[in-house]
Design a protein around this motif. Structure first.
Motif, mmCIF file in Angstrom:
data_model
loop_
_atom_site.group_PDB
_atom_site.id
_atom_site.type_symbol
_atom_site.label_atom_id
_atom_site.label_comp_id
_atom_site.label_asym_id
_atom_site.label_seq_id
_atom_site.Cartn_x
_atom_site.Cartn_y
_atom_site.Cartn_z
ATOM 1 N N LYS A 164 39.674 64.191 31.366
ATOM 2 C CA LYS A 164 38.327 63.830 30.903
ATOM 3 C C LYS A 164 37.749 62.681 31.721
ATOM 4 O O LYS A 164 36.562 62.689 32.066
ATOM 5 C CB LYS A 164 38.356 63.473 29.416
ATOM 6 C CG LYS A 164 38.574 64.673 28.531
ATOM 7 C CD LYS A 164 38.656 64.305 27.076
ATOM 8 C CE LYS A 164 38.975 65.547 26.233
ATOM 9 N NZ LYS A 164 39.082 65.236 24.822
ATOM 10 N N GLN A 199 36.634 64.040 35.038
ATOM 11 C CA GLN A 199 35.386 64.786 34.909
ATOM 12 C C GLN A 199 34.192 63.845 34.808
ATOM 13 O O GLN A 199 33.150 64.071 35.421
ATOM 14 C CB GLN A 199 35.435 65.705 33.684
ATOM 15 C CG GLN A 199 36.331 66.907 33.843
ATOM 16 C CD GLN A 199 36.446 67.705 32.553
ATOM 17 O OE1 GLN A 199 35.904 67.315 31.515
ATOM 18 N NE2 GLN A 199 37.153 68.834 32.612
ATOM 19 N N ASN A 222 31.118 63.477 37.673
ATOM 20 C CA ASN A 222 29.734 63.736 37.302
ATOM 21 C C ASN A 222 28.888 62.466 37.271
ATOM 22 O O ASN A 222 27.699 62.531 36.979
ATOM 23 C CB ASN A 222 29.681 64.431 35.936
ATOM 24 C CG ASN A 222 30.332 65.793 35.974
ATOM 25 O OD1 ASN A 222 30.318 66.459 36.999
ATOM 26 N ND2 ASN A 222 30.935 66.198 34.879
#
Length: 81
Positions: A13, A16, A20
């Protein structure tokens, strides 16, 4: 859920989120700016530096040998005179 899976999920997580986020763009921009800055400077690569250092060491050794030969020849000439 065991600890191993928890930490793997947490790491995934976080990765990610970082991918982004604008952090990646900032990193790319900083690398590009630094690359442009370094290209403007008169720098050599480590390989070029090591090669020149080796050439210098060889030249220095030859010079020292030649200096010893000259000193020996000068001493020989003094004996003959």
């Amino acid at each position: 859920m065991d600890k191993f899976n928890f930490f793997n999920d947490m790491q995934e997580k976080i990765n990610q989120v970082l991918e982004n986020s604008p952090v990646k763009d900032i990193e790319k921009n900083v690398k590009a700016m630094m690359g442009q800055g370094f290209s403007k400077l008169d720098l050599v690569t480590r390989e070029e530096f090591d090669t020149q250092a080796q050439v210098l060491a060889t030249t220095r050794a030859k010079l020292e040998a030649l200096e010893a030969q000259v000193a020996a020849l000068e001493a020989q000439m003094k004996k003959q005179a």
